[in-house]
Design an enzyme around this catalytic site. Structure first.
Site, PDB file in Angstrom:
ATOM      1  N   TYR A  61       5.444 -48.719  -3.353  1.00 19.71           N
ATOM      2  CA  TYR A  61       6.198 -49.302  -2.242  1.00 19.71           C
ATOM      3  C   TYR A  61       5.330 -50.370  -1.584  1.00 19.71           C
ATOM      4  O   TYR A  61       4.129 -50.171  -1.409  1.00 19.71           O
ATOM      5  CB  TYR A  61       6.551 -48.217  -1.219  1.00 19.71           C
ATOM      6  CG  TYR A  61       7.249 -48.737   0.025  1.00 19.71           C
ATOM      7  CD1 TYR A  61       8.550 -49.241  -0.045  1.00 19.71           C
ATOM      8  CD2 TYR A  61       6.617 -48.727   1.266  1.00 19.71           C
ATOM      9  CE1 TYR A  61       9.196 -49.716   1.097  1.00 19.71           C
ATOM     10  CE2 TYR A  61       7.262 -49.196   2.412  1.00 19.71           C
ATOM     11  CZ  TYR A  61       8.548 -49.687   2.318  1.00 19.71           C
ATOM     12  OH  TYR A  61       9.193 -50.159   3.453  1.00 19.71           O
ATOM     13  N   LYS A  64      -1.333 -49.762   8.535  1.00 21.88           N
ATOM     14  CA  LYS A  64      -1.521 -48.365   8.968  1.00 21.88           C
ATOM     15  C   LYS A  64      -2.858 -48.138   9.708  1.00 21.88           C
ATOM     16  O   LYS A  64      -2.971 -48.537  10.850  1.00 21.88           O
ATOM     17  CB  LYS A  64      -1.291 -47.418   7.795  1.00 21.88           C
ATOM     18  CG  LYS A  64       0.160 -47.611   7.252  1.00 21.88           C
ATOM     19  CD  LYS A  64       0.706 -46.514   6.381  1.00 21.88           C
ATOM     20  CE  LYS A  64       2.202 -46.720   6.184  1.00 21.88           C
ATOM     21  NZ  LYS A  64       2.603 -47.242   4.895  1.00 21.88           N
ATOM     22  N   ASP A 106      -2.491 -53.304  -2.857  1.00 18.42           N
ATOM     23  CA  ASP A 106      -1.845 -52.997  -1.587  1.00 18.42           C
ATOM     24  C   ASP A 106      -2.487 -51.706  -1.070  1.00 18.42           C
ATOM     25  O   ASP A 106      -2.149 -50.612  -1.507  1.00 18.42           O
ATOM     26  CB  ASP A 106      -0.334 -52.840  -1.798  1.00 18.42           C
ATOM     27  CG  ASP A 106       0.398 -52.551  -0.487  1.00 18.42           C
ATOM     28  OD1 ASP A 106      -0.283 -52.342   0.534  1.00 18.42           O
ATOM     29  OD2 ASP A 106       1.644 -52.534  -0.502  1.00 18.42           O
TER      30      ASP A 106
HETATM   31  C1  LIG Z   1       3.603 -48.440   4.651  1.00 13.45           C
HETATM   32  C2  LIG Z   1       3.359 -49.332   3.522  1.00 13.45           C
HETATM   33  C3  LIG Z   1       3.774 -50.670   3.526  1.00 13.45           C
HETATM   34  C4  LIG Z   1       4.619 -51.240   4.627  1.00 13.45           C
HETATM   35  O1  LIG Z   1       3.945 -51.260   5.846  1.00 13.45           O
HETATM   36  P1  LIG Z   1       4.823 -51.354   7.198  1.00 13.45           P
HETATM   37  O2  LIG Z   1       3.774 -51.423   8.274  1.00 13.45           O
HETATM   38  O3  LIG Z   1       5.656 -50.126   7.240  1.00 13.45           O
HETATM   39  O4  LIG Z   1       5.625 -52.591   7.102  1.00 13.45           O
HETATM   40  C5  LIG Z   1       3.396 -51.489   2.481  1.00 13.45           C
HETATM   41  N1  LIG Z   1       2.665 -51.025   1.461  1.00 13.45           N
HETATM   42  C6  LIG Z   1       2.251 -49.738   1.411  1.00 13.45           C
HETATM   43  C7  LIG Z   1       1.404 -49.287   0.263  1.00 13.45           C
HETATM   44  C8  LIG Z   1       2.598 -48.848   2.434  1.00 13.45           C
HETATM   45  O5  LIG Z   1       2.219 -47.577   2.349  1.00 13.45           O
END
Ligand SMILES: *Cc1c(COP(=O)(O)O)cnc(C)c1O
Length: 418
Positions: free
Chosen positions: A141, A263, A235
């Protein structure tokens, strides 16, 4: 009003009653809890019931809720002002603090969310390489940007399809979706398509449960990128500053070309970031031709929250966090095995864990057992009634924090076995 009344009222004013879909308890038989306050490892709902929290806002709260140092510094910052749309020194301090500790980055730019960070990374990768397509993986994601809301098509040719309404076919055709743990597939894509700018992945896929990849596979992707002049983007929105300060790149000793953070980096305030070596970052405006901007980006309150959080994350911190997380999962697992959940195991990577009804090794989405959600609501609701709050969806994972200490483990045992 109780939780149920509040949620019913919310349904009137907010689509689905929530501001992010996973909060809606879809597929569960109970109503979402309205949280009125939190402290350490605990959250308390509007009915005054408290829960040991293993959702931790889906990851950011690595120090637990309301860490006293973070709270004091944020309160102090608020007395001076909270956004200027101008340079201020805390964003500089946070940038320096991060860049000095992570070898594979020279520069960082702050944004307001993980989604925004990935969106910028996609544009930057295209700008740097002059190529158009990106590769992403089934089961990873990357936030809700159009080019990432794409799934492999069901047709013979496997033409990529949007996984959300509102994403155009034109956008979908620039995203190639591959399966995790299959290097040959990526290799053949790169050999036949010379228009790939970057490979995006979660080096620790943790948004469809936890699908731990081998070091050889990730190193294989690194090598393929080098061979084909493609950028490797990690990511690390979940894994960055959580599994270790430098995230999975540090754990695996594999350097991505671009990293995205989110995060933990904001300590619970809205912060995301994109980071890379200077020769890549210099393509961003105002130096280069890749445009990116933000009214509230790097606002001092969020920067201080991030700084104050990350300053507490030294090597000992990560060792202690992992030690505590192991006690949590051992406690949960012991109870599950003896109480009707013996078909489960807990997949764990450091402070991240995921209960899943299987005994198999899981590396890809297809490996996830089909009864996951059916089994999950029983587990979730049983624990919720005992005052234990998991992330409210079977594919979402659990997070331990440094506030989940020995005392909390003792309390967890009492709640579980009572
Ligand atoms: C949570 C998450 C996102 C999105 O971040 P938001 O602050 O919710 O927009 C993107 N990539 C990864 C791997 C994530 O866990």
């Amino acid at each position: 009003m109780n939780n149920k009344e509040l949620f019913e009222k919310s349904l009137k004013y907010v689509p689905g009653g929530v501001h992010s879909p996973v909060r809606s308890f879809k597929g569960l038989h109970t109503t979402p809890r309205f949280i009125q306050s939190a402290n350490g490892a605990y959250i308390t709902d509007e009915e005054g019931k408290n829960y040991i929290d293993f959702c931790m806002s889906f990851g950011p709260m690595v120090l637990g809720h309301r860490n006293p140092t973070v709270e004091a510094q944020v309160r102090e910052a608020l007395t001076r002002g909270w956004t200027y749309g101008a340079c201020e020194k805390y964003s500089l301090e946070l940038a320096q603090f991060i860049v000095d500790k992570i070898d594979h980055i020279d520069q960082i730019r702050f944004v307001n969310s993980g989604t925004e960070a990935v969106m910028t990374a996609v544009r930057l990768a295209r700008g740097v390489t002059g190529k158009n397509k990106i590769i992403k993986f089934n089961g990873c994601y990357h936030g809700h940007i159009d080019s990432m809301l794409i799934k492999a098509g069901s047709g013979l040719a496997g033409t990529p399809e949007a996984s959300s309404q509102g994403v155009t076919k034109e956008t979908a055709k620039d995203t190639i979706v591959c399966d995790l743990n299959d290097l040959d597939q990526v290799k053949s894509v790169l050999e036949s398509d010379k228009d790939v700018a970057a490979i995006f992945l979660e080096p620790l896929p943790a948004n469809s449960g936890i699908l731990i990849q081998t070091k050889e596979y990730l190193q294989g992707l690194r090598d393929l990128c080098d061979e084909h002049n493609v950028l490797l983007v990690f990511d690390e929105v979940i894994s960055g500053f959580r599994v270790s300060f430098g995230g999975m790149a540090e754990d695996l000793k594999i350097s991505p070309d671009i990293v995205t953070y989110g995060k933990v980096i904001g300590g619970g305030f809205p912060v995301g970031a994109i980071a890379a070596k200077e020769k890549i970052m210099s393509h961003l405006a105002p130096l280069g031709g890749v445009y990116q901007a933000g009214t509230l980006s790097a606002n001092p309150v969020a920067m201080i929250a991030g700084l104050s959080t990350l300053k507490q994350c030294d090597d000992n911190f990560y060792l202690q966090l992992y030690k505590q997380a192991k006690e949590i999962t051992a406690t949960l697992n012991e109870w599950m095995q003896a109480n009707g959940f013996s078909d489960y195991k807990i997949v764990q990577y450091k402070s991240l864990f995921w209960p899943v009804p299987t005994d198999k090794d899981l590396k890809r989405v297809e490996d996830i057992p089909s009864n996951l959600l059916d089994r999950f609501y029983t587990l979730f609701e049983t624990l919720l009634n005992k005052g234990i709050y998991l992330s409210p969806n079977g594919y979402e994972i659990g997070f331990a924090s440094i506030a989940h200490n020995e005392e909390v483990v003792k309390d967890l045992k009492e709640r579980l076995w009572n």
